[in-house]
Design a protein around this motif. Structure first.
Motif, PDB file in Angstrom:
ATOM      1  N   ARG A  79      46.606 -10.599  53.162  1.00 10.48           N
ATOM      2  CA  ARG A  79      46.126  -9.925  51.958  1.00 10.48           C
ATOM      3  C   ARG A  79      45.239  -8.765  52.364  1.00 10.48           C
ATOM      4  NH1 ARG A  79      44.017 -15.082  48.715  1.00 10.48           N
ATOM      5  NH2 ARG A  79      43.387 -15.590  50.843  1.00 10.48           N
ATOM      6  N   LEU A  80      45.657  -7.591  51.998  1.00 16.74           N
ATOM      7  CA  LEU A  80      44.908  -6.394  52.354  1.00 16.74           C
ATOM      8  C   LEU A  80      44.873  -5.471  51.147  1.00 16.74           C
ATOM      9  CD1 LEU A  80      44.742  -4.624  55.694  1.00 16.74           C
ATOM     10  CD2 LEU A  80      45.140  -3.224  53.663  1.00 16.74           C
ATOM     11  N   TYR A  81      43.745  -4.803  50.980  1.00 12.75           N
ATOM     12  CA  TYR A  81      43.495  -3.996  49.801  1.00 12.75           C
ATOM     13  C   TYR A  81      43.041  -2.592  50.226  1.00 12.75           C
ATOM     14  CZ  TYR A  81      43.072  -8.796  48.150  1.00 12.75           C
ATOM     15  OH  TYR A  81      43.293 -10.130  47.901  1.00 12.75           O
ATOM     16  N   TRP A  82      43.503  -1.612  49.506  1.00 10.59           N
ATOM     17  CA  TRP A  82      43.043  -0.235  49.717  1.00 10.59           C
ATOM     18  C   TRP A  82      42.285   0.224  48.476  1.00 10.59           C
ATOM     19  CZ3 TRP A  82      43.035   2.641  54.069  1.00 10.59           C
ATOM     20  CH2 TRP A  82      43.880   2.239  55.115  1.00 10.59           C
ATOM     21  N   TYR A  83      41.151   0.894  48.744  1.00  7.48           N
ATOM     22  CA  TYR A  83      40.320   1.419  47.671  1.00  7.48           C
ATOM     23  C   TYR A  83      40.030   2.890  47.935  1.00  7.48           C
ATOM     24  CZ  TYR A  83      39.246  -3.315  46.034  1.00  7.48           C
ATOM     25  OH  TYR A  83      39.328  -4.595  45.532  1.00  7.48           O
ATOM     26  N   ARG A  84      39.761   3.571  46.837  1.00 15.24           N
ATOM     27  CA  ARG A  84      39.318   4.959  46.909  1.00 15.24           C
ATOM     28  C   ARG A  84      37.937   5.032  46.265  1.00 15.24           C
ATOM     29  NH1 ARG A  84      41.912  10.562  44.756  1.00 15.24           N
ATOM     30  NH2 ARG A  84      39.931  11.541  44.183  1.00 15.24           N
ATOM     31  N   GLN A  85      37.052   5.827  46.870  1.00 17.43           N
ATOM     32  CA  GLN A  85      35.745   6.037  46.271  1.00 17.43           C
ATOM     33  C   GLN A  85      35.418   7.514  46.220  1.00 17.43           C
ATOM     34  OE1 GLN A  85      32.164   4.851  48.358  1.00 17.43           O
ATOM     35  NE2 GLN A  85      31.126   4.363  46.443  1.00 17.43           N
ATOM     36  N   ASP A  86      35.146   8.008  45.024  1.00 14.22           N
ATOM     37  CA  ASP A  86      34.605   9.343  44.848  1.00 14.22           C
ATOM     38  C   ASP A  86      33.088   9.232  44.882  1.00 14.22           C
ATOM     39  OD1 ASP A  86      37.315   9.495  42.831  1.00 14.22           O
ATOM     40  OD2 ASP A  86      36.995  11.080  44.301  1.00 14.22           O
ATOM     41  N   PRO A  87      32.407  10.301  45.287  1.00 14.53           N
ATOM     42  CA  PRO A  87      30.945  10.232  45.443  1.00 14.53           C
ATOM     43  C   PRO A  87      30.254   9.703  44.185  1.00 14.53           C
ATOM     44  CG  PRO A  87      31.776  12.273  46.374  1.00 14.53           C
ATOM     45  CD  PRO A  87      32.941  11.624  45.680  1.00 14.53           C
ATOM     46  N   GLY A  88      29.415   8.704  44.353  1.00 17.03           N
ATOM     47  CA  GLY A  88      28.650   8.155  43.240  1.00 17.03           C
ATOM     48  C   GLY A  88      29.436   7.302  42.280  1.00 17.03           C
ATOM     49  N   LYS A  89      30.683   7.044  42.597  1.00 14.66           N
ATOM     50  CA  LYS A  89      31.536   6.279  41.673  1.00 14.66           C
ATOM     51  C   LYS A  89      31.885   4.912  42.261  1.00 14.66           C
ATOM     52  CE  LYS A  89      31.899   9.670  38.728  1.00 14.66           C
ATOM     53  NZ  LYS A  89      33.136  10.459  38.610  1.00 14.66           N
ATOM     54  N   SER A  90      32.574   4.110  41.416  1.00 16.09           N
ATOM     55  CA  SER A  90      33.031   2.793  41.847  1.00 16.09           C
ATOM     56  C   SER A  90      34.117   2.916  42.899  1.00 16.09           C
ATOM     57  CB  SER A  90      33.636   2.020  40.670  1.00 16.09           C
ATOM     58  OG  SER A  90      32.751   1.939  39.595  1.00 16.09           O
ATOM     59  N   LEU A  91      34.343   1.827  43.594  1.00 17.19           N
ATOM     60  CA  LEU A  91      35.536   1.727  44.438  1.00 17.19           C
ATOM     61  C   LEU A  91      36.710   1.435  43.498  1.00 17.19           C
ATOM     62  CD1 LEU A  91      33.158   0.966  46.494  1.00 17.19           C
ATOM     63  CD2 LEU A  91      34.959  -0.143  47.794  1.00 17.19           C
ATOM     64  N   GLU A  92      37.683   2.316  43.541  1.00 19.92           N
ATOM     65  CA  GLU A  92      38.847   2.186  42.659  1.00 19.92           C
ATOM     66  C   GLU A  92      39.986   1.544  43.429  1.00 19.92           C
ATOM     67  OE1 GLU A  92      40.337   5.976  41.505  1.00 19.92           O
ATOM     68  OE2 GLU A  92      42.216   5.175  40.737  1.00 19.92           O
TER      69      GLU A  92
ATOM     70  N   ALA B  48      52.094  15.448  51.461  1.00 18.80           N
ATOM     71  CA  ALA B  48      51.832  16.731  50.792  1.00 18.80           C
ATOM     72  C   ALA B  48      50.495  16.704  50.062  1.00 18.80           C
ATOM     73  CB  ALA B  48      52.975  17.079  49.837  1.00 18.80           C
ATOM     74  N   ALA B  49      49.436  16.570  50.830  1.00 21.06           N
ATOM     75  CA  ALA B  49      48.090  16.378  50.271  1.00 21.06           C
ATOM     76  C   ALA B  49      47.709  17.489  49.290  1.00 21.06           C
ATOM     77  CB  ALA B  49      47.077  16.324  51.399  1.00 21.06           C
ATOM     78  N   VAL B  50      46.953  17.083  48.280  1.00 20.90           N
ATOM     79  CA  VAL B  50      46.368  18.023  47.329  1.00 20.90           C
ATOM     80  C   VAL B  50      44.866  17.788  47.285  1.00 20.90           C
ATOM     81  CG1 VAL B  50      48.427  18.283  45.898  1.00 20.90           C
ATOM     82  CG2 VAL B  50      46.810  16.446  45.412  1.00 20.90           C
ATOM     83  N   HIS B  51      44.145  18.793  46.787  1.00 19.27           N
ATOM     84  CA  HIS B  51      42.678  18.744  46.807  1.00 19.27           C
ATOM     85  C   HIS B  51      42.135  17.506  46.105  1.00 19.27           C
ATOM     86  CE1 HIS B  51      38.574  20.158  46.944  1.00 19.27           C
ATOM     87  NE2 HIS B  51      38.485  19.993  45.639  1.00 19.27           N
ATOM     88  N   ASP B  52      42.804  17.074  45.041  1.00 16.39           N
ATOM     89  CA  ASP B  52      42.329  15.926  44.253  1.00 16.39           C
ATOM     90  C   ASP B  52      42.310  14.625  45.038  1.00 16.39           C
ATOM     91  OD1 ASP B  52      43.651  16.848  40.950  1.00 16.39           O
ATOM     92  OD2 ASP B  52      41.921  17.532  42.116  1.00 16.39           O
ATOM     93  N   LEU B  53      42.967  14.594  46.173  1.00 14.32           N
ATOM     94  CA  LEU B  53      42.946  13.380  46.991  1.00 14.32           C
ATOM     95  C   LEU B  53      41.674  13.276  47.842  1.00 14.32           C
ATOM     96  CD1 LEU B  53      46.649  13.066  48.214  1.00 14.32           C
ATOM     97  CD2 LEU B  53      45.483  11.757  46.440  1.00 14.32           C
ATOM     98  N   SER B  54      40.859  14.301  47.824  1.00 13.45           N
ATOM     99  CA  SER B  54      39.609  14.262  48.594  1.00 13.45           C
ATOM    100  C   SER B  54      38.735  13.128  48.079  1.00 13.45           C
ATOM    101  CB  SER B  54      38.858  15.593  48.472  1.00 13.45           C
ATOM    102  OG  SER B  54      39.614  16.652  48.999  1.00 13.45           O
ATOM    103  N   ALA B  55      38.369  12.217  48.973  1.00 13.82           N
ATOM    104  CA  ALA B  55      37.597  11.017  48.608  1.00 13.82           C
ATOM    105  C   ALA B  55      37.375  10.232  49.891  1.00 13.82           C
ATOM    106  CB  ALA B  55      38.340  10.157  47.588  1.00 13.82           C
ATOM    107  N   THR B  56      36.691   9.091  49.771  1.00  9.66           N
ATOM    108  CA  THR B  56      36.595   8.158  50.884  1.00  9.66           C
ATOM    109  C   THR B  56      37.518   6.981  50.596  1.00  9.66           C
ATOM    110  OG1 THR B  56      34.311   8.803  51.362  1.00  9.66           O
ATOM    111  CG2 THR B  56      35.063   6.697  52.249  1.00  9.66           C
TER     112      THR B  56
END
Lengths: 114, 112
Positions: free
Chosen positions: B31-44, B78-86
């Protein structure tokens, strides 16, 4: 459906003071978790509640940290007295029982101890 | 000690390029999970991978899991700017404790 909420979003306190963080999980989620990220390090597990019971508190750093979950709803994490090394971001997460443990995270509380 | 290693830690890439983030772990788990976090926001939550060979795709992101190699990848097409995150991976060990073991995170910056 409302997500996991945490309060406050930021807290700045002096060493030796007390701080209480609050987490409201998603309604119906019996599992509640606390995690912490110290600057530059990975996010680390602190403890896990199932309803109002502590299931696993193996990640709690020391006895200055006290977590409660009265009535199996919201949870609080108290740090008393706070030390400099307690600074970091404290995340809360919740999940349903038996649902392959997909955890939903709150935005975190950034704690700064001066 | 259970460890989850993510690399790279930082990634700066041009829009339109492809890249892969790697997540290696030292314990048995399916079981493995991937999350995205934008600055100051929740882990999505991005992906939930529950078995060996699992592959999930959402938009320009694709995640896979190889439990034998103890490796998950997050591929960006094909990365786009909106993918910028941790981006974080997290492992739920087979110990049944329900606690996640997180990787260190990959800070992605997509340059326009």
């Amino acid at each position: 459906e409302a997500g996991v909420t945490q309060f406050p979003s930021h807290s700045v306190i002096e060493k030796g003071q007390t701080v209480t963080l609050r987490c409201d999980p998603i309604s119906g989620h019996d599992n509640l978790y606390w995690y912490r990220r110290v600057m530059g390090k990975e996010i680390k597990f602190l403890l896990h509640f199932v309803k109002e019971s502590k299931q696993d508190e193996s990640g709690m750093p020391n006895n200055r940290f006290l977590a409660e979950r009265t009535g199996g709803t919201y949870s609080t994490l108290k740090v008393q007295p706070a030390e400099l090394e307690d600074s970091g971001v404290y995340f809360c997460a919740s999940s349903r029982l038996g649902a392959y443990n997909e955890q939903f995270f709150g935005p975190g509380t950034r704690l700064t101890v001066l | 000690e259970l460890k989850v290693e993510q690399n790279p830690l930082f990634l700066s890439m041009q829009e339109g390029k492809n890249y892969t983030i790697y997540c290696n772990y030292s314990t048995t788990s399916d079981r493995l999970y991937w999350y995205r976090q934008d600055p100051g926001k929740s882990l999505e939550s991005l992906f939930v991978l529950l078995s060996n060979g699992a592959v999930k795709q959402e938009g320009r992101l694709m995640a896979s899991l190889d439990t034998k190699a103890r490796l998950s990848t997050l591929h960006i097409t094909a990365a786009v700017h909106d993918l910028s995150a941790t981006y974080f991976c997290a492992v739920d060990p087979d110990s049944g404790t329900y606690k996640y073991i997180f990787g260190t995170g990959t800070r992605l910056k997509v340059l326009a």
